[in-house]
Design a protein around this motif. Structure first.
Motif: not given
Length: 487
Positions: A242-260
């Motif tokens: 989905s777009d929400g999940c892949l926006a996190n991944l594509g933004a490089g934001a999958i580590k703790r403490g990082t929000a998208t």
């Protein structure tokens, strides 16, 4: 040179991006607009044939550009918006328009699952991770059960816009776990359709697609209806997420403490967690990205559409003029507050009937104040969702921003000042397409984990918060929250 293509099917555009496996350059890019139809108050639909035409246009443009550069497409991966519902016949041809996430016709059914059938609603949320709201296909199907039972019975397949495109390309009805977890019909832990949800919706399991992992692939074989795409036979189609999940991944934001934080037509703020998470009050979503990766957060109906409303309806000025005017006003808009609920609201209120308001209007307030207050109201609402989110994930130390709003330095700096943390932009603002490409890299074994994939994401400018402006915004945010509570 081989290359991967990420296709992002959103609410306002279909976009495609081609990059080599080392992500060193953009080899091709194309975009085509989509039209949202509002046949009745509260309705939001799109013509699936227009979506298909837009998809064919962008994928054929990218295919030609890639070939002209001497490159070869090996994989095409998909990122699509969530919560759409399209009735199809046995061949995958549409029986009507696609009902979008922003459609509120199922408000009564959502209210039922929150009030008179609250126990059932809570059980479905616990099982699926999807908040109860008119946006979700569960409620849309329940609406159809009551208002159009004939269509419900004669539909061979109900699916999302992605399933429609996928069936056109492959001849098969598949749905990825990510889109499935956004339907309100999918048992996330057991990875199959929920009987209690299907019973409530009035839909049969044979009317739903086969759930598959987000890295699932099929080999493309051209069909007469797909010839115009220009895609060569034998390439791999990766179903994606989905777009929400892949926006996190594509933004490089999958580590703790990082929000998208994403603002397109609508908006959302999310963090990535390693196991499913549930808010007992049903205020947050939790959607599957990949094994061990889940996007948790909250969506808002009111993002870039508020800027569009300010431009077209309130001021009748172009967007640049509107943003330039907003920049002339000090942070806090001299006390003017705006509740941005122009199209009902998902998080944090989950109330399709709520509407927006300007508050504390004073003689001194000018048009520019009204503009800036509207922009601030959108961010205040997203930060109120973030207050819920950090109860479970902890405070974000950095925010990765994407979507159309990321093109406005004023709006992005406003976010940094409000949140009091750095806000980073990506080198490319196409986070959905990029996320689809990163997922492909993991699927084919170029990287072993999504964490490793995000190490290859390139970043652009970082906006640092101004501490003086942050103090002003902390005070104004408290006033905004108090006003929302009172109303």
């Amino acid at each position: 040179m081989n290359c991967f293509v990420g296709v992002d099917v959103g609410t306002t555009n279909v976009k495609a991006l081609a990059m080599p496996p080392d992500l060193s350059q953009i080899l091709a890019h194309a975009s085509a607009p989509l039209t949202t139809l509002n046949p009745e108050s509260g309705y939001a639909e799109q013509d699936p044939n227009e979506i298909w035409s837009a998809f064919v246009q962008v994928i054929s443009e990218v295919s030609r550009e890639v070939a002209q550069g001497g490159h070869v497409i090996t994989h095409v991966a998909f990122c699509t918006a969530m919560h759409s519902l399209l009735p199809m016949d046995v061949n995958g041809d549409p029986l009507g328009n696609a009902i979008l996430w922003s459609d509120n016709r199922a408000e009564a059914q959502a209210d039922e699952l929150r009030t008179t059938q609250a126990d059932l609603g809570k059980a479905i949320h616990e099982e699926t991770g999807t908040p109860i709201h008119p946006m979700i296909p569960l409620c849309k199907l329940a609406w159809m059960r009551e208002h159009d039972p004939r269509l419900l019975r004669r539909t061979a397949h109900f699916g999302s816009i992605k399933e429609f495109l996928w069936q056109r390309l492959t001849g098969e009805f598949d749905i990825d776990f990510s889109i499935a977890t956004a339907t309100g019909l999918f048992n996330e832990s057991k990875r199959h359709w929920s009987k209690r949800a299907m019973d409530y919706a009035g839909v049969r399991v044979d009317q739903l697609s086969t759930p598959v992992p987000t890295t699932y692939q099929r080999i493309y074989q051209p069909r007469p209806i797909t010839a115009a795409t220009g895609l060569p036979a034998g390439i791999s189609l990766l179903i994606g997420a989905s777009d929400g999940c892949l926006a996190n991944l594509g933004a490089g934001a999958i580590k703790r403490g990082t929000a998208t934080l994403t603002i397109g037509t609508s908006g959302a703020i999310r963090q990535t967690v390693r196991k499913p998470l549930r808010d007992p009050q049903g205020r947050l979503f939790c959607y599957f990205l990949d094994e061990g990766y889940y996007a948790v957060g909250g969506p808002t109906n009111n993002g870039g559409n508020v800027l569009e409303w300010v431009s077209e309806k309130l001021t009748q000025q172009d967007t640049k003029t509107v943003l330039d005017e907003a920049a002339t006003i000090a942070p806090g808009s001299d006390g003017l507050l705006f509740l941005p609920y122009l199209q009902g609201e998902r998080a944090p209120l989950w109330d399709a009937s709520v509407r927006g308001a300007y508050l504390q209007v004073d003689w001194q307030h000018t048009r520019a104040h009204f503009i800036r207050a509207a922009l601030e109201g959108v961010l205040f609402n997203l930060l109120s969702i973030n207050e819920l989110l950090k109860e479970y994930t902890g405070s974000a130390r950095v925010i990765h921003a994407n979507g159309g709003f990321a093109q406005s330095t004023l709006w992005v700096q406003m976010l940094a000042d409000m949140a009091g943390v750095p806000v980073r932009l990506n080198a490319s603002n196409e986070s959905g397409s990029m996320g689809a490409i990163l997922l492909t890299m993991k699927a084919v074994g170029i990287v072993k984990t999504l964490d490793e994939a995000t190490e290859r994401v390139a970043f652009g400018e970082t906006f640092e918060p101004d501490l003086d402006r942050h103090k002003v915004y902390r005070t104004e945010f408290k006033k905004w929250q108090d006003a929302l509570t009172r109303l």
